[in-house]
Write a protein that holds these residues in place. Structure first.
Motif, PDB file in Angstrom:
ATOM      1  N   GLY A 153      36.503 -61.411 -38.778  1.00 41.46           N
ATOM      2  CA  GLY A 153      37.516 -61.391 -37.737  1.00 41.46           C
ATOM      3  C   GLY A 153      38.897 -61.736 -38.243  1.00 41.46           C
ATOM      4  N   ILE A 154      39.163 -61.426 -39.530  1.00 42.25           N
ATOM      5  CA  ILE A 154      40.476 -61.716 -40.106  1.00 42.25           C
ATOM      6  C   ILE A 154      41.075 -60.451 -40.703  1.00 42.25           C
ATOM      7  N   THR A 155      42.366 -60.516 -40.992  1.00 44.14           N
ATOM      8  CA  THR A 155      43.094 -59.380 -41.546  1.00 44.14           C
ATOM      9  C   THR A 155      43.009 -59.377 -43.072  1.00 44.14           C
ATOM     10  N   PRO A 156      43.300 -58.239 -43.709  1.00 45.24           N
ATOM     11  CA  PRO A 156      43.282 -58.172 -45.177  1.00 45.24           C
ATOM     12  C   PRO A 156      44.286 -59.132 -45.800  1.00 45.24           C
ATOM     13  N   GLU A 157      43.972 -59.600 -47.001  1.00 42.56           N
ATOM     14  CA  GLU A 157      44.874 -60.466 -47.748  1.00 42.56           C
ATOM     15  C   GLU A 157      44.943 -59.993 -49.186  1.00 42.56           C
ATOM     16  N   GLY A 158      45.767 -60.703 -49.991  1.00 42.94           N
ATOM     17  CA  GLY A 158      45.879 -60.364 -51.402  1.00 42.94           C
ATOM     18  C   GLY A 158      46.466 -58.987 -51.642  1.00 42.94           C
ATOM     19  N   CYS A 159      47.346 -58.550 -50.737  1.00 42.98           N
ATOM     20  CA  CYS A 159      48.003 -57.235 -50.821  1.00 42.98           C
ATOM     21  C   CYS A 159      47.032 -56.071 -50.661  1.00 42.98           C
ATOM     22  N   SER A 160      45.812 -56.353 -50.229  1.00 41.70           N
ATOM     23  CA  SER A 160      44.799 -55.295 -50.121  1.00 41.70           C
ATOM     24  C   SER A 160      45.141 -54.274 -49.047  1.00 41.70           C
ATOM     25  N   SER A 161      46.018 -54.630 -48.095  1.00 43.71           N
ATOM     26  CA  SER A 161      46.392 -53.681 -47.056  1.00 43.71           C
ATOM     27  C   SER A 161      47.130 -52.475 -47.623  1.00 43.71           C
ATOM     28  N   ILE A 162      47.747 -52.648 -48.791  1.00 46.57           N
ATOM     29  CA  ILE A 162      48.383 -51.506 -49.449  1.00 46.57           C
ATOM     30  C   ILE A 162      47.726 -51.166 -50.784  1.00 46.57           C
ATOM     31  N   GLN A 163      47.249 -52.185 -51.502  1.00 49.75           N
ATOM     32  CA  GLN A 163      46.767 -51.971 -52.868  1.00 49.75           C
ATOM     33  C   GLN A 163      45.446 -51.205 -52.901  1.00 49.75           C
ATOM     34  N   PHE A 164      44.546 -51.463 -51.953  1.00 55.20           N
ATOM     35  CA  PHE A 164      43.248 -50.791 -51.970  1.00 55.20           C
ATOM     36  C   PHE A 164      43.402 -49.281 -51.805  1.00 55.20           C
ATOM     37  N   ALA A 165      44.254 -48.857 -50.897  1.00 53.50           N
ATOM     38  CA  ALA A 165      44.448 -47.424 -50.676  1.00 53.50           C
ATOM     39  C   ALA A 165      45.057 -46.766 -51.905  1.00 53.50           C
ATOM     40  N   ARG A 166      45.931 -47.447 -52.597  1.00 50.50           N
ATOM     41  CA  ARG A 166      46.545 -46.888 -53.797  1.00 50.50           C
ATOM     42  C   ARG A 166      45.525 -46.708 -54.926  1.00 50.50           C
TER      43      ARG A 166
ATOM     44  N   CYS B 116      45.133 -65.041 -37.564  1.00 49.85           N
ATOM     45  CA  CYS B 116      43.704 -64.766 -37.338  1.00 49.85           C
ATOM     46  C   CYS B 116      42.844 -66.003 -37.550  1.00 49.85           C
ATOM     47  N   PHE B 117      43.198 -66.816 -38.538  1.00 50.70           N
ATOM     48  CA  PHE B 117      42.424 -68.028 -38.808  1.00 50.70           C
ATOM     49  C   PHE B 117      42.404 -68.963 -37.606  1.00 50.70           C
ATOM     50  N   LEU B 118      43.442 -68.917 -36.809  1.00 49.61           N
ATOM     51  CA  LEU B 118      43.497 -69.779 -35.629  1.00 49.61           C
ATOM     52  C   LEU B 118      43.077 -69.038 -34.371  1.00 49.61           C
ATOM     53  N   GLY B 119      42.487 -67.866 -34.548  1.00 46.12           N
ATOM     54  CA  GLY B 119      41.966 -67.103 -33.417  1.00 46.12           C
ATOM     55  C   GLY B 119      40.557 -67.555 -33.051  1.00 46.12           C
ATOM     56  N   ALA B 120      40.188 -67.363 -31.788  1.00 48.13           N
ATOM     57  CA  ALA B 120      38.908 -67.845 -31.276  1.00 48.13           C
ATOM     58  C   ALA B 120      37.723 -67.218 -32.007  1.00 48.13           C
ATOM     59  N   LYS B 121      37.770 -65.911 -32.268  1.00 50.57           N
ATOM     60  CA  LYS B 121      36.646 -65.222 -32.901  1.00 50.57           C
ATOM     61  C   LYS B 121      36.342 -65.799 -34.269  1.00 50.57           C
ATOM     62  N   PHE B 122      37.374 -66.013 -35.065  1.00 47.44           N
ATOM     63  CA  PHE B 122      37.174 -66.542 -36.411  1.00 47.44           C
ATOM     64  C   PHE B 122      36.659 -67.971 -36.380  1.00 47.44           C
ATOM     65  N   LEU B 123      37.278 -68.821 -35.573  1.00 48.35           N
ATOM     66  CA  LEU B 123      36.880 -70.228 -35.524  1.00 48.35           C
ATOM     67  C   LEU B 123      35.432 -70.392 -35.081  1.00 48.35           C
ATOM     68  N   LYS B 124      35.055 -69.649 -34.041  1.00 48.75           N
ATOM     69  CA  LYS B 124      33.685 -69.749 -33.550  1.00 48.75           C
ATOM     70  C   LYS B 124      32.697 -69.183 -34.563  1.00 48.75           C
ATOM     71  N   GLY B 125      33.082 -68.087 -35.213  1.00 48.02           N
ATOM     72  CA  GLY B 125      32.212 -67.481 -36.210  1.00 48.02           C
ATOM     73  C   GLY B 125      31.986 -68.382 -37.405  1.00 48.02           C
ATOM     74  N   GLN B 126      33.049 -69.051 -37.859  1.00 45.27           N
ATOM     75  CA  GLN B 126      32.907 -69.962 -38.989  1.00 45.27           C
ATOM     76  C   GLN B 126      32.037 -71.162 -38.625  1.00 45.27           C
ATOM     77  N   HIS B 127      32.174 -71.674 -37.414  1.00 46.09           N
ATOM     78  CA  HIS B 127      31.316 -72.776 -36.991  1.00 46.09           C
ATOM     79  C   HIS B 127      29.851 -72.357 -37.048  1.00 46.09           C
ATOM     80  N   LYS B 128      29.546 -71.195 -36.514  1.00 42.74           N
ATOM     81  CA  LYS B 128      28.167 -70.718 -36.482  1.00 42.74           C
ATOM     82  C   LYS B 128      27.619 -70.528 -37.893  1.00 42.74           C
ATOM     83  N   PHE B 129      28.446 -69.935 -38.777  1.00 40.81           N
ATOM     84  CA  PHE B 129      28.010 -69.687 -40.152  1.00 40.81           C
ATOM     85  C   PHE B 129      27.754 -70.996 -40.896  1.00 40.81           C
ATOM     86  N   LEU B 130      28.700 -71.919 -40.837  1.00 37.25           N
ATOM     87  CA  LEU B 130      28.562 -73.175 -41.573  1.00 37.25           C
ATOM     88  C   LEU B 130      27.426 -74.028 -41.026  1.00 37.25           C
ATOM     89  N   TRP B 131      27.222 -74.000 -39.715  1.00 34.26           N
ATOM     90  CA  TRP B 131      26.116 -74.760 -39.129  1.00 34.26           C
ATOM     91  C   TRP B 131      24.779 -74.206 -39.618  1.00 34.26           C
TER      92      TRP B 131
END
Length: 286
Positions: free
Chosen positions: A152-165, A246-261
């Motif tokens: 539930g997060i957006t691309p990072e590490g310049c992957s939004s442009i670098q992967f397509a290239r 995105c990190f402070l969005g509800a989907k990500f926070l709840k998903g991380q809680h479930k995964f780590l638990w």
């Protein structure tokens, strides 16, 4: 010139518990050395390889860097459970932006050629950061995963442009989007993500050969996909803000809680649960 010691860069005792460094023929190899933790990017690991990069930058004898890992994995990527803490939302948002941007800037601004040698599976930031270097050589056991959509997060590490290239828009979306395509080394080679694939037991030998040829050629620092530093830095800055949102969005926070638990990591799981539960109180103040 060859140095057989595994602390060529004279790292501190703490840093050298995470990172080995080896020098041969003007090439310094920086190796992540936490195989039992899948070379995950915890805060101490990231600090250790940051310090290693800083010392390699200043070392006049080192002309090329190889960055690799030991064990079955190249890296399981950033350990989110060990990096996010409870704090005021504005402060946390700013912290995420700064830390993410600095992480990838370390690769972007490094002035000497960097050859990434993936000794096994690579996940998340360990994949995207690799594409900001000069080239990638892969062991035949490598796979590449960027599960951003699933998290539930957006691309990072310049992957939004670098992967397509590097791979074309279709393959980029396969990796970054809902499909979560995880190419093997051979598939990554065919797609253009990596440049060489070799048997795992030959990885270091072949990486050293390539790096030494770069030294002989007096190769300057370059970026894959013919990308330019200013545009990559701009993408990194933009993506870091989007990622913090995105990190402070509800989907990500709840998903991380479930995964780590589910992994019995109770305390980190409770941090994410608390952030999620309190979100209605602070989300308007970001």
């Amino acid at each position: 010139m060859e140095c057989s010691a595994l602390n060529y860069l004279n790292l501190s005792e703490n840093d050298s518990s995470y990172i080995n460094s080896y020098f041969k023929n003007a090439v310094v190899t920086i190796t992540m050395n936490k195989p039992k933790k899948l070379n995950g990017w915890t805060s101490p690991m990231m600090e250790a390889f940051a310090n290693a990069f800083d010392k390699a930058r200043e070392d006049a004898s080192s002309k090329v860097v190889i960055f690799t890992g030991v064990g079955e994995y190249y890296s399981a990527g950033v350990n989110l459970g060990g990096t996010l803490k409870l704090m005021a939302p504005k402060k946390l948002h700013k912290l995420i932006v700064e830390h993410n941007e600095i992480l990838f800037e370390r690769f972007l601004s490094f002035p000497k050629p960097i050859l990434i040698a993936t000794n096994g599976p690579a996940i998340g930031a360990s994949v995207t950061s690799a594409t900001l270097c000069d080239a990638i050589i892969a062991s035949d056991t490598s796979t590449y995963s960027t599960p951003f959509a699933a998290l539930g997060i957006t691309p990072e590490g310049c992957s939004s442009i670098q992967f397509a290239r590097l791979m074309g828009e279709e393959n980029a979306q396969r990796m970054l989007g809902p499909e979560g395509w995880r190419p093997t080394a051979e598939e990554a080679l065919a797609a253009g993500l990596v440049q060489w694939v070799v048997p795992k037991d030959k990885l270091q030998q072949e990486a050293q050969k390539i790096a030494e040829q770069w030294v002989a050629d007096e190769r300057a620092r370059t970026y894959m996909g013919n990308s330019q530093l200013p545009e990559l830095q701009a993408a990194n800055a933009r993506e870091s803000i989007e990622l913090a949102d995105c990190f402070l969005g509800a989907k990500f926070l709840k998903g991380q809680h479930k995964f780590l638990w589910s992994k019995n990591k109770r305390m980190p799981a409770l941090v994410f649960l608390s952030l999620w539960a309190l979100r209605p109180l602070w989300r308007h103040f970001l």
